[in-house]
Design a protein around this motif. Structure first.
Motif, PDB file in Angstrom:
ATOM      1  N   ALA A   1       0.891  -1.301  -0.175  1.00 41.69           N
ATOM      2  CA  ALA A   1       0.052  -0.106  -0.113  1.00 41.69           C
ATOM      3  C   ALA A   1       0.817   1.368   0.040  1.00 41.69           C
ATOM      4  N   VAL A   2       2.141   1.259   0.706  1.00 41.69           N
ATOM      5  CA  VAL A   2       2.912   2.249   0.776  1.00 41.69           C
ATOM      6  C   VAL A   2       3.693   2.711  -0.562  1.00 41.69           C
ATOM      7  N   ASP A   3       4.034   1.462  -1.335  1.00 40.74           N
ATOM      8  CA  ASP A   3       4.501   1.463  -2.575  1.00 40.74           C
ATOM      9  C   ASP A   3       3.487   2.093  -3.702  1.00 40.74           C
ATOM     10  N   GLU A   4       2.474   1.541  -3.458  1.00 37.28           N
ATOM     11  CA  GLU A   4       1.346   2.124  -4.595  1.00 37.28           C
ATOM     12  C   GLU A   4       1.006   3.726  -4.241  1.00 37.28           C
ATOM     13  N   SER A   5       1.122   4.129  -3.211  1.00 37.27           N
ATOM     14  CA  SER A   5       0.864   5.503  -2.926  1.00 37.27           C
ATOM     15  C   SER A   5       1.899   6.565  -3.032  1.00 37.27           C
TER      16      SER A   5
END
Length: 115
Positions: free
Chosen positions: A111-115
């Protein structure tokens, strides 16, 4: 439940299993190489766990299966041994908590990588 709870539960059950294995070796006055065989597999993953390396947790789950097999055999041989019961409960909790931690932590990182 959350990743932080699973992480804390993993550490508590890891320590419980480590202490159970040490107490078991001490109770039977095992020689040093038995102590090594019982404790080294758990200690190998300690640096990776401290660095929050998810691969270390994954491999720890595989190693837990070996402890599980040995402890299941021992529970049938010594059903009244509290030490064996503690070890079996600890290894089941360790496997489950580490597996859930890897799953939830990987989702957080994705989720951190996607945002």
């Amino acid at each position: 439940m959350s990743a932080s709870f699973a992480l804390r539960l993993t550490w508590v059950s890891w320590l419980t299993l480590f202490l159970q294995q040490a107490a078991d070796a001490w109770a039977y006055q095992a020689p040093w190489f038995i102590w090594t065989l019982k404790l080294l597999p758990l200690l190998i993953f300690l640096p990776g766990m401290l660095k929050d390396n998810l691969r270390s947790y994954i491999w720890l789950c595989f190693v837990c299966l070996g402890y599980f097999m040995i402890l299941v055999q021992r529970i049938f041989a010594q059903p009244d041994s509290l030490l064996v019961v503690i070890g079996l409960v600890a290894v089941v909790i360790l496997f489950t908590a580490a597996m859930l931690y890897v799953r939830w932590r990987a989702r957080e990182l994705r989720a951190v990588d996607e945002s």
